[in-house]
Scaffold this active site. Structure first.
Site, PDB file in Angstrom:
ATOM      1  N   HIS A 196       1.037  -1.192   0.144  1.00  0.00           N
ATOM      2  CA  HIS A 196      -0.398  -0.106   0.023  1.00  0.00           C
ATOM      3  C   HIS A 196       1.018   1.504   0.406  1.00  0.00           C
ATOM      4  O   HIS A 196       0.894   2.375  -0.653  1.00  0.00           O
ATOM      5  CB  HIS A 196      -0.366  -0.055   1.140  1.00  0.00           C
ATOM      6  N   HIS A 200       0.926   4.348  -3.258  1.00  0.00           N
ATOM      7  CA  HIS A 200       0.538   5.523  -3.124  1.00  0.00           C
ATOM      8  C   HIS A 200       2.329   6.813  -3.527  1.00  0.00           C
ATOM      9  O   HIS A 200       2.057   7.807  -4.068  1.00  0.00           O
ATOM     10  CB  HIS A 200       0.369   5.523  -1.625  1.00  0.00           C
ATOM     11  N   HIS A 225      -8.066  -0.630  -4.074  1.00  0.00           N
ATOM     12  CA  HIS A 225      -9.107  -0.590  -3.288  1.00  0.00           C
ATOM     13  C   HIS A 225      -9.877  -1.610  -3.408  1.00  0.00           C
ATOM     14  O   HIS A 225     -10.949  -1.933  -2.466  1.00  0.00           O
ATOM     15  CB  HIS A 225      -9.716   1.001  -2.704  1.00  0.00           C
ATOM     16  N   GLU A 337     -10.581  10.427  -4.771  1.00  0.00           N
ATOM     17  CA  GLU A 337      -9.584  10.803  -3.979  1.00  0.00           C
ATOM     18  C   GLU A 337      -8.776  11.772  -3.207  1.00  0.00           C
ATOM     19  O   GLU A 337      -8.997  11.253  -2.075  1.00  0.00           O
ATOM     20  CB  GLU A 337      -8.193  10.088  -4.880  1.00  0.00           C
ATOM     21  N   HIS A 352     -11.475  11.536  -0.182  1.00  0.00           N
ATOM     22  CA  HIS A 352     -11.011  10.128   0.198  1.00  0.00           C
ATOM     23  C   HIS A 352     -10.454  10.707   1.460  1.00  0.00           C
ATOM     24  O   HIS A 352     -10.095  10.517   2.432  1.00  0.00           O
ATOM     25  CB  HIS A 352     -10.892   9.608  -0.573  1.00  0.00           C
ATOM     26  N   HIS A 356      -9.004  10.026   5.907  1.00  0.00           N
ATOM     27  CA  HIS A 356      -9.026   9.698   6.097  1.00  0.00           C
ATOM     28  C   HIS A 356      -7.786  10.998   7.479  1.00  0.00           C
ATOM     29  O   HIS A 356      -7.720  10.256   8.708  1.00  0.00           O
ATOM     30  CB  HIS A 356      -7.099   9.000   5.736  1.00  0.00           C
ATOM     31  N   HIS A 392     -12.984   2.815   3.225  1.00  0.00           N
ATOM     32  CA  HIS A 392     -13.091   2.318   1.888  1.00  0.00           C
ATOM     33  C   HIS A 392     -14.098   1.410   1.400  1.00  0.00           C
ATOM     34  O   HIS A 392     -13.785   1.523   0.296  1.00  0.00           O
ATOM     35  CB  HIS A 392     -11.518   1.791   0.909  1.00  0.00           C
TER      36      HIS A 392
END
Ligand code: CUO
Length: 671
Positions: A196, A200, A225, A337, A352, A356, A392
């Site tokens: 992961h 990114h 995802h 995103e 998104h 987080h 997610h």
């Protein structure tokens, strides 16, 4: 290596950088002339650093060296983009080395590592350079903090070569009283979290457009995802649990807690825990430059739903762009995103990413306790926390809302006339039984010493336990009416839902996890295709996940070169879900699609391409023209209610039993 030790101390395999006095941070100036030669004597190799004039670092230095760093925090993103630009902008490798040596002891170590890694990945002249795995530099993001106390003790007392691996218990973050803890082996898998982080790193959402704007990156954000959620749900069913509940009611309490048991060696602080029954709160953290309300999130969500339902997005300049059948998902991925490629960040916001952030500060939304963010605030640690999957699952549901509005695939877009899949069989190593997959616990050792500052030299191994499966082979019998090229697509799903009922296709399609995808050349008549599980287009081998931390180092130059994209890939040890001790019923799906509609004309020779399904190929087009997730990414055509009804002659389904053996194999003793 050793992120907090000054740059003039020997690194790695006793390499020392001799740096100009003017590059030293103030506290070593003057003193530097006295200490540098001392360390130089210890080193086998000396690398001279040129004295160049480095661009001013400015607000990059606002993030202190002992703070935590998160790309999700807008201020951190901006300074990361700035530092990356500096590293990308210097003329040649010598200047990059000098600039990095200058920045290293001034800039926050996490930020430094990130920006330099992105620059190395994207500069032409560093194309063949190995970027070290983040677990080597920052092992504290991956293993139980208790280990470091023991490791320090061992490193100081026991001579190198006599140290025994320090064993990390396989479930150290919670007890069985917590139902969610059943999934510890997935959420806390080191390889999964490394994947992961690497994904990114390869697909930044902010920074120079040349770095961000990659072929179908928004769609890949959705697909990678989506597969994480499908795989997590698969594991949940194996453990007798229900599919993950989407986090949709943002005013409700979050019942799942998470206590990470990680300490940051850089900030010398523990990663904050998320206790149960907390609610999202508006964030006002001036120190981080964050001021965002839960209502902001809700407005962005509603506008995104509006765009999905109207089939078009409103651009920054007021014009509209239609969400087309094939390109729409890419636009939507960037918008949700959100990346800098979002058509309108003012209107659709940063849904998104800010989710987080809000979740990661749930314990200290106004910074009154001077606490930093929790694990979900960092792509290297986010997948450890159960709330990651709930968040997610919500994000994926947005994409599914869009996908379900698309035209269904007619038979003509699924079938491959003249090609019939006649039989599928799985053979597992060491078993005579057909169509059986087997999993077990395996232990592996990694060396953490390169991330441990100011310790005596020499290796410090830790032994951790992870899921593993026996290697297996697919054998597919295909009848073809002529010589044809095709793409073999292999997926696996649970056969029954959580209540033990057969699935409706519309639900089961979202449970299919990709296992492999590869080209086949069929001849006229009967064809036998065999493929090893280790060749999967989804995974990278265990040795590459851990790279030079593993006892079995990849030694060939071939294997060491081109690590860059190669570090991205699902960990091989999690290719197959855990199953259970009684045997878990699965369905293996194999399809040979028509190459005429799959093919992307490009030369990928010499590129690392063995984990292309979730990671793409460096500097190339995504090597499959179909929508990602095809043929399961859309609702079925009219009249199709079950998987069997969905099948065309070029597809076939085989029942497979997934058996877990509750036994732990020591390193090198695995079956
Ligand atoms: Cu990978 Cu939310 O995007 O973590």
């Amino acid at each position: 290596d050793r992120p907090k030790e000054p740059v003039f101390m020997p690194k790695g395999d006793n390499v020392v950088f001799s740096i100009p006095e003017s590059f030293l941070p103030d506290k070593y100036k003057g003193l530097g002339l006295l200490v540098m030669p001392r360390f130089g004597n210890e080193a086998k190799e000396e690398i001279g650093i040129r004295e160049i004039s480095v661009p001013p670092l400015g607000d990059i230095l606002d993030l202190k060296r002992d703070e935590n760093f998160s790309l999700f925090i807008p201020k951190h993103r901006r300074i990361a983009a700035k530092l990356t630009s500096i590293f990308l902008g210097v003329r040649n490798v010598d200047d990059l080395l000098a600039t990095a040596a200058y920045a290293r002891d001034r800039v926050n170590p996490y930020l430094f590592n990130y920006a330099l890694s992105v620059a190395i990945l994207h500069r032409q002249d560093t194309n063949d350079l190995d970027i070290p795995s983040i677990i080597r530099t920052f092992p504290d993001k991956y293993v139980d903090s208790k280990v470091f106390g023991r490791a320090r003790e061992d490193a100081n007392v026991i001579p190198d070569g006599y140290r025994q691996p320090i064993e990390i218990p396989k479930d150290y973050t919670a007890s069985d009283l917590e139902e969610e803890h059943r999934l510890f082996y997935f959420r806390e898998d080191i390889g999964l979290n490394l994947h992961h982080w690497h994904w990114h790193l390869v697909y930044p959402f902010e920074g120079d457009k040349s770095v961000v704007d990659k072929n179908r990156r928004g769609e890949l954000f959705y697909y990678m995802h989506q597969q994480v959620i499908a795989r997590y749900n698969f594991e949940r069913l194996c453990n007798g649990m229900q599919r993950v509940e989407r986090f949709v009611d943002w005013d409700s309490e979050i019942k799942e807690a998470y206590f990470p048991k990680l300490d940051s060696l850089v900030s010398s602080r523990a990663w904050p825990a998320r206790v149960k029954n907390q609610k999202l709160q508006n964030l006002k953290r001036d120190a981080d430059g964050i001021n965002v309300d839960v209502d902001d999130l809700k407005r962005w969500r509603d506008r995104i739903f509006d765009a999905i339902h109207s089939g078009r997005v409103q651009n920054q300049d007021g014009t509209f762009t239609a969400l087309t059948e094939n390109g729409g998902i890419d636009v939507l991925g960037n918008m949700v995103e959100a990346s800098i490629l979002s058509p309108n960040r003012e209107l659709y916001g940063d849904l998104h990413n800010m989710g987080h952030v809000l979740l990661s500060y749930i314990h200290d939304p106004d910074h009154r306790h001077l606490e930093s963010f929790g694990v979900i605030g960092d792509s290297a640690t986010a997948m450890r926390d159960p709330i990651f999957y709930r968040w997610h699952a919500f994000i994926d549901d947005l994409f599914q809302e869009y996908k379900s509005a698309l035209p269904r695939y007619p038979v003509a877009q699924l079938n491959n006339p003249g090609v019939t899949v006649k039989n599928i069989e799985i053979k597992t190593q060491g078993s005579n039984q057909s169509n059986l997959l087997q999993t077990f616990w395996q232990q592996s050792d990694v060396d953490l010493s390169r991330g441990m500052d100011f310790q005596p030299r020499g290796s410090v191994f830790v032994r951790f336990t992870h899921l593993q499966h026996r290697p297996f082979t697919y054998t597919v019998q295909v009848q073809s009416d002529g010589a044809r090229e095709g793409t073999c697509r292999i997926f696996l799903a649970p056969k029954f839902d959580e209540r033990g009922n057969p699935w409706l296709f519309r639900d089961q399609r979202l449970m299919f996890i990709e296992l492999d995808k590869f080209q086949v050349n069929l001849k006229q008549g009967q064809n036998t295709i065999t493929r090893n599980s280790g060749d999967s287009s989804v995974t990278i081998p265990f040795e590459r996940t851990y790279r030079d931390l593993s006892t079995s180092r990849p030694q060939s130059g071939e294997a060491l070169a081109k690590f860059n994209f190669c570090g991205c890939g699902w960990p091989d040890n999690l290719l197959i879900p855990k199953g259970n001790a009684a045997g878990f019923a699965c369905q293996l799906f194999v399809m040979i699609s028509n190459m005429a509609d799959d093919k992307v004309n490009q030369n990928i020779a010499g590129q690392c391409s063995d984990a292309l399904s979730y990671c793409g190929i460096k500097d190339k087009l995504y090597p499959d023209r179909r929508s990602m997730g095809y043929p399961f990414d859309r609702m079925p055509r009219d009249g199709v209610e079950t998987l069997q009804q969905f099948l065309t002659p070029n597809m076939r389904v085989q029942d497979v039993n997934l058996l877990f053996e509750n036994k732990t194999y020591k390193p090198k003793s695995a079956p």
